[in-house]
Structure formats: structure tokens, C-alpha cells
Design an enzyme around this catalytic site. Structure first.
Site, PDB file in Angstrom:
ATOM      1  N   SER A 113      -0.020  -6.218   2.272  1.00  0.00           N
ATOM      2  CA  SER A 113       1.140  -5.923   1.416  1.00  0.00           C
ATOM      3  C   SER A 113       0.755  -6.054  -0.052  1.00  0.00           C
ATOM      4  O   SER A 113      -0.168  -6.777  -0.395  1.00  0.00           O
ATOM      5  CB  SER A 113       2.274  -6.901   1.736  1.00  0.00           C
ATOM      6  OG  SER A 113       1.824  -8.200   1.423  1.00  0.00           O
ATOM      7  N   PHE A 145       4.812  -3.398  -4.276  1.00  0.00           N
ATOM      8  CA  PHE A 145       5.913  -2.525  -3.825  1.00  0.00           C
ATOM      9  C   PHE A 145       5.564  -1.791  -2.541  1.00  0.00           C
ATOM     10  O   PHE A 145       6.158  -0.773  -2.219  1.00  0.00           O
ATOM     11  CB  PHE A 145       6.253  -1.500  -4.922  1.00  0.00           C
ATOM     12  CG  PHE A 145       6.666  -2.119  -6.223  1.00  0.00           C
ATOM     13  CD1 PHE A 145       5.967  -1.829  -7.383  1.00  0.00           C
ATOM     14  CD2 PHE A 145       7.711  -3.020  -6.283  1.00  0.00           C
ATOM     15  CE1 PHE A 145       6.333  -2.416  -8.590  1.00  0.00           C
ATOM     16  CE2 PHE A 145       8.081  -3.613  -7.478  1.00  0.00           C
ATOM     17  CZ  PHE A 145       7.390  -3.313  -8.633  1.00  0.00           C
ATOM     18  N   ALA A 146       4.546  -2.268  -1.825  1.00  0.00           N
ATOM     19  CA  ALA A 146       4.183  -1.547  -0.601  1.00  0.00           C
ATOM     20  C   ALA A 146       3.784  -2.526   0.493  1.00  0.00           C
ATOM     21  O   ALA A 146       3.282  -3.616   0.208  1.00  0.00           O
ATOM     22  CB  ALA A 146       3.015  -0.593  -0.890  1.00  0.00           C
ATOM     23  N   ASP A 148      -9.498   0.695  -9.587  1.00  0.00           N
ATOM     24  CA  ASP A 148      -9.245  -0.612  -8.957  1.00  0.00           C
ATOM     25  C   ASP A 148     -10.319  -0.897  -7.901  1.00  0.00           C
ATOM     26  O   ASP A 148     -10.029  -1.397  -6.818  1.00  0.00           O
ATOM     27  CB  ASP A 148      -7.840  -0.627  -8.321  1.00  0.00           C
ATOM     28  CG  ASP A 148      -7.351  -2.058  -8.047  1.00  0.00           C
ATOM     29  OD1 ASP A 148      -6.401  -2.209  -7.246  1.00  0.00           O
ATOM     30  OD2 ASP A 148      -7.957  -3.011  -8.589  1.00  0.00           O
TER      31      ASP A 148
END
Ligand SMILES: Cc1ccc2c(c1)c1c3c(c(C)cc1n2CCCN)C(=O)NC3=O
Length: 276
Positions: A21, A24-25, A139
Site C-alpha cells: 500500500s 493513495f493506493a 523513483d
């Protein structure tokens, strides 16, 4: 391009346990009913209103989808389908079951140079494909490098939530990845480019070979200051028997000026990676 399916996701997929997680996901294992094939489903929470701080805007979600649908490479996780309903967008992604390179490292503490080169060749091939399509990941870190299976050393790059397409003239500045891995131009709010990913590959290589993180400070501020000053050394006792070629490879990436940094092509040709 994907048109987001309005059908009810649960009509076509069995939803499994959560496997990860983010802000927001949530990522869950899921299984296509028709074929019993397993996938990773990334459930992204949509903003309810423009000004809401919770969830992602449909533009941000569409950016991630359009980037993922533009790439097709064996070292990058594939996007198969997209569903949407009023509260979330669901990305149906290739499932990679071998866990994070990070966990592999945690169990091994560090890897020998031949293993590191095998992982790096795959990372560099995936990043070459991205950079050839003017896409920057922004990232890159061990948590976003997933191994295919339990005892497989095949890896795939995941999570394009921060990635950007470098459109002509559009300066990309506002991203922040994970402090430990971001380049000086991110710390100093300068324009980002493909060299920004190359810096992260330098940090990943340093960690692969030593188990130490070159710029990690006691807090986020100190880490960012170390990055901005490009303050790192090979003193970590774990570099005692690291080859000069490996150190040279890292030194070519951890350079403050993005224009001086090795490109993904320079890295693929580097004698440490491609011994003649
Ligand atoms: C078996 C397993 C376990 C955790 C997973 C995944 C797979 C995974 C996956 C993906 C993402 C974006 C996150 C994932 N996570 C969350 C952690 C990623 N750093 C993905 O795109 N495919 C995955 O298999």
C-alpha cells in the site's frame, strides 16, 4: 491507449489479499475468473473534488496509465487493463512474485560483484527502454525492483506513480521521490532529466555492493544536505575488497552536474558491466 472499463471489477476478478500500500493506493493479488491467471491490482483512490487533498486527480492517474501503456519491455512490469468506478481506478498489472530486491538484499546483507552486475544489467536495460521513450522513472530504489520468482534473479521495475514523460521544453521540477535516492537537482528544485534516474542507479549500486546507503543521514534534512553536497565516501568497511571498476562505475553516476553523469548507454558499455 486504454479506455477505462466502467464494468464492475469484481464481476471479472477474484480479489485477493493486499500485498502493498502507498499513500493513495493499495495493491492486491487478484485472479481473472475466466483464466485463473493471477495479477497485481493497484486500487488508486480518486479525488472526490478538485480541492480535495485525499486521492489522486484523474490527470495524475491518466499520466501513470499512459506511461505504462507506452512501454513494453521484459524488465518493466506490464499493464494489462484499467477499470474505474466513482471512487477508484484499478490498474491490472503483471504480478511479480519474487519479492523486492530490497528483501533479497536484507537476507543477503550485500551481493557479490557478479550478482550485482546481473541485477544492474537488467535495471539498465529497463531504464534504457524508458529513456529511449523520453520517460523518466524518478523513483528508482530497491523497493521498486521486484524479482520474478522465489529463486529467480530476473527482475522488473515497478511503480510508475512518480514517472514523467519529458516533453519538449516542458521543465519537470516538482517531484520528490524517496530522500535516500533522489538526485541533487531534485533537492535543489532544478529541472529533472534522464540523468536524475542515473543518480539513483548509482545509489542502488553503492547499496548492492556494500549494504550501506551513501547519503543516509539521521533525518530527512541531513540526508538531503548530504546529497546536495554530494558528500559520500567508500570508507564503509564493506568496500574493502570492491574492485576499482565498480567504484569507478559508481563515481561516474554520483556527480552533482547532471550533464557530467554517465548516461544509461555509458553504463551499458562500462567495462565493469560489459567486460570486453
Ligand atoms: C508479490 C508482491 C508483493 C508486494 C508487491 C507486489 C507483488 C507488487 C506488484 C506491483 C506493485 C506496483 C507493487 C507491489 N507490491 C507492493 C510492494 C512493492 N514495493 C506491480 O505492478 N506488480 C506487482 O506484482
Amino acid at each position: 491507449e486504454f479506455n477505462f472499463k466502467q464494468d464492475n471489477f469484481e464481476e471479472f476478478y477474484h480479489i485477493g489479499e493486499p500485498i502493498g500500500s502507498g499513500q493513495f493506493a493499495v495493491v492486491r493479488k487478484c485472479k481473472l475468473k475466466e483464466t485463473n491467471v493471477e495479477y497485481a491490482a493497484k486500487f488508486i483512490k480518486r479525488k472526490r473534488t478538485k480541492s480535495s487533498r485525499r486521492g489522486l486527480s484523474i490527470e495524475d492517474i491518466q499520466r501513470e496509465v499512459s506511461i505504462l501503456s507506452a512501454i513494453d519491455h521484459e524488465n518493466i512490469v506490464k499493464l494489462y487493463d484499467v477499470y474505474e468506478n466513482k471512487s477508484e481506478v484499478i490498474l491490472v498489472l503483471e504480478l511479480v512474485c519474487g519479492g523486492e530486491l530490497f528483501q533479497f538484499l536484507a537476507e543477503r546483507e550485500k551481493v557479490n560483484e557478479d550478482e550485482a552486475v546481473e541485477f544492474l544489467k537488467q535495471i539498465l536495460e529497463g531504464v534504457r527502454h524508458l529513456h529511449e521513450h523520453s520517460i523518466v522513472h524518478l523513483d528508482l530504489k530497491p523497493e521498486n525492483l521486484m524479482l520474478l520468482g522465489q529463486n529467480s534473479t530476473r527482475l522488473k521495475i515497478i511503480d510508475f506513480g512518480l514517472s514523467r514523460k519529458l516533453d519538449e521544453g516542458v521543465e519537470v521540477k516538482d517531484i520528490t521521490g524517496t530522500p535516500e535516492f533522489v538526485a541533487p537537482e531534485i533537492v535543489n528544485y532544478d529541472p529533472l532529466c534522464t540523468a536524475t534516474d542515473m543518480w539513483s542507479i548509482g545509489v542502488i549500486t553503492y547499496i548492492l555492493l556494500s549494504g550501506c546507503s551513501p547519503f543516509l543521514g539521521d533525518d530527512k534534512q541531513e540526508t538531503l544536505a548530504n546529497i546536495s553536497a554530494v558528500d559520500f565516501s567508500f570508507d564503509c568497511e564493506d568496500f574493502a575488497n570492491t574492485s576499482l571498476l565498480a567504484k569507478n562505475f559508481i563515481q561516474g553516476l554520483l556527480l552533482r552536474n547532471p550533464n557530467e553523469r554517465a548516461t544509461v548507454y555509458d553504463c551499458l558499455r562500462h567495462p565493469w558491466i560489459r567486460p570486453v
